[in-house]
Write an enzyme that holds these catalytic residues in place. Structure first.
Site, PDB file in Angstrom:
ATOM      1  N   ASP A 155       0.792  -1.083  -0.041  1.00  0.00           N
ATOM      2  CA  ASP A 155       0.013   0.102  -0.068  1.00  0.00           C
ATOM      3  C   ASP A 155       0.837   1.186   0.011  1.00  0.00           C
ATOM      4  OD1 ASP A 155      -2.567   1.563   0.565  1.00  0.00           O
ATOM      5  OD2 ASP A 155      -1.897   1.832   2.611  1.00  0.00           O
TER       6      ASP A 155
ATOM      7  N   ASP B 232      -0.198   5.018   0.889  1.00  0.00           N
ATOM      8  CA  ASP B 232      -0.218   5.901   2.032  1.00  0.00           C
ATOM      9  C   ASP B 232      -0.086   5.468   3.336  1.00  0.00           C
ATOM     10  OD1 ASP B 232      -0.725   7.636  -0.337  1.00  0.00           O
ATOM     11  OD2 ASP B 232      -2.749   7.855  -0.035  1.00  0.00           O
TER      12      ASP B 232
ATOM     13  N   ASP C   6      -1.675  -0.210   6.118  1.00  0.00           N
ATOM     14  CA  ASP C   6      -1.931   0.458   7.428  1.00  0.00           C
ATOM     15  C   ASP C   6      -3.301   0.420   7.843  1.00  0.00           C
ATOM     16  OD1 ASP C   6      -3.304   3.346   6.828  1.00  0.00           O
ATOM     17  OD2 ASP C   6      -2.418   2.506   5.309  1.00  0.00           O
TER      18      ASP C   6
END
Length: 264
Positions: free
Chosen positions: A10, A12, A183
């Site tokens: 991922d 961000d 996250d």
């Protein structure tokens, strides 16, 4: 002969410390794409994103605002602004731990793939800057060289896992021997798709899921400028980054998520 494997990241809050697209608010304003008022609104969105406290209604309102905002933007202008400001905007936000981890996977012969809900106009240049082999990102529909405000391909939640499986079929990746990092709890499907899932700076829900399933949790907290990448000290290994010993515990986006707490 063993099949190749990959590491899926991922973007961000996993590779970079904030929303990749929100980070370009000021350059977009300077380039005449958005007004100062819109820039302030996006700054507020960044704050909400950073603290992780947005509820569904807040995010839906922001999604609607940002979706309307980008409609009519000239595609060539957006790409030019991103190219001209990429290092200044993104360099200070990249986690040193992520850079070291990407390098480690490449040394071990794995392809590095960024899988992000953010728009391809932002994700692809960042992926190139990081040396990623491939990028999966949201794509907006383009009509006559301008964004229509409609989504052509939406790389979100389960679709990230679907994209990973399609890539695995195309490239021959052994997903049981592959890695994934994110996250956000919205990327649980993506993490489940591989044999080695890792939660990075996880939100509360993902942390809870990681604890329940025994997934390692990594903490990244050292942003670094990629210009100094060549002189970076050798980063900690994957094992050293894992938290907890034996338990060891991916903005506005272009036309953002329908039910997205935060994921990139």
């Amino acid at each position: 002969m063993s099949r190749p494997s990959a590491a899926f990241f991922d973007l961000d809050k996993t590779i970079i410390a904030r929303s990749s697209t929100l980070a370009f608010s000021r350059p977009f304003q300077a380039g005449g794409l958005i007004t100062r008022r819109a820039m302030l609104r996006s700054a507020y969105a960044q704050f909400v994103y950073a603290v992780g406290g947005a509820d569904h209604d807040q995010m839906e309102k922001m999604r609607q605002f940002m979706s309307q905002l980008c409609a009519g933007w000239d595609v060539a202008t957006v790409r030019e602004i991103v190219a001209d400001t990429l290092h200044n905007v993104v360099d200070p936000l990249v986690y040193a731990e992520a850079v070291s981890l990407i390098d480690e996977h490449k040394r071990e012969g794995r392809d590095v793939v960024i899988v992000s809900t953010s728009g391809s106009e932002v994700v692809e240049p960042i992926g190139a800057m990081l040396g990623a082999d491939r990028v999966v990102a949201t794509r907006l529909k383009i009509v006559d060289g301008k964004y229509s405000g409609e989504i052509e391909y939406y790389a979100y939640a389960e679709e990230k896992a679907n994209a990973i499986r399609r890539l695995a079929e195309e490239m021959g990746y052994d997903l049981d021997e592959s890695f994934a990092y994110s996250d956000s709890v919205t990327d649980v499907h993506m993490l489940e798709a591989v044999g080695h899932p890792y939660a990075v700076n996880p939100d509360k829900q993902l942390r809870r899921t990681a604890v329940e399933r025994g997934w390692p949790v990594l903490v990244f907290n050292r942003p670094v400028a990629l210009r100094s990448r060549a002189s970076l000290p050798q980063g900690p290994t994957l094992a050293a980054l894992a938290v907890g010993g034996a338990f060891a515990v991916g903005g506005y986006v272009w036309a953002n998520a329908r039910k997205r707490p935060h994921s990139g």
